[in-house]
Design a protein around this motif. Sequence first.
Motif, PDB file in Angstrom:
ATOM      1  N   GLN A   1      24.711  -0.539  87.996  1.00  0.00           N
ATOM      2  CA  GLN A   1      24.993  -1.116  86.680  1.00  0.00           C
ATOM      3  C   GLN A   1      26.408  -1.671  86.566  1.00  0.00           C
ATOM      4  OE1 GLN A   1      24.000   1.939  83.858  1.00  0.00           O
ATOM      5  NE2 GLN A   1      21.834   1.453  83.939  1.00  0.00           N
ATOM      6  N   MET A   2      27.238  -1.416  87.566  1.00  0.00           N
ATOM      7  CA  MET A   2      28.618  -1.905  87.525  1.00  0.00           C
ATOM      8  C   MET A   2      28.660  -3.387  87.867  1.00  0.00           C
ATOM      9  SD  MET A   2      30.595   1.231  89.399  1.00  0.00           S
ATOM     10  CE  MET A   2      32.217   0.544  89.166  1.00  0.00           C
ATOM     11  N   GLU A   3      29.576  -4.089  87.241  1.00  0.00           N
ATOM     12  CA  GLU A   3      29.789  -5.499  87.548  1.00  0.00           C
ATOM     13  C   GLU A   3      30.531  -5.591  88.874  1.00  0.00           C
ATOM     14  OE1 GLU A   3      28.884  -8.293  85.877  1.00  0.00           O
ATOM     15  OE2 GLU A   3      27.733  -7.003  84.528  1.00  0.00           O
TER      16      GLU A   3
ATOM     17  N   ALA B   1      24.210   4.362  88.691  1.00  0.00           N
ATOM     18  CA  ALA B   1      25.494   4.049  88.048  1.00  0.00           C
ATOM     19  C   ALA B   1      26.188   2.888  88.751  1.00  0.00           C
ATOM     20  CB  ALA B   1      26.387   5.287  88.038  1.00  0.00           C
ATOM     21  N   LEU B   2      26.200   2.911  90.090  1.00  0.00           N
ATOM     22  CA  LEU B   2      26.841   1.821  90.840  1.00  0.00           C
ATOM     23  C   LEU B   2      26.098   0.506  90.636  1.00  0.00           C
ATOM     24  CD1 LEU B   2      27.681   3.639  94.191  1.00  0.00           C
ATOM     25  CD2 LEU B   2      29.278   2.958  92.390  1.00  0.00           C
TER      26      LEU B   2
END
Length: 85
Positions: A60-62, A57-58
Amino acid sequence: MNEIKPIKAAIARLERTADGTQIVVLPEGFELPSGEVTIRREGTTLIVEPKKSLLDALDQMEPLTEDEWPDITDDDLLPLRDVEL
């Protein structure tokens, strides 16, 4: 030559357990790799995805830009306290 094309849509069956929980029976070709999934609703659409790890999840974060980082000074921090080990 016969090319295998990925399945984009299919009909799934809904079932109810003895306690009233609803189960979605996924058709062949829609199996998910994980024992747990994340489910969310967008309007009338339910989206079921394999559960992601925190690192996924982290990943995939911008990243935050320089302007998005909060401006924290020493005055914003709590005073230090002694810690016994």
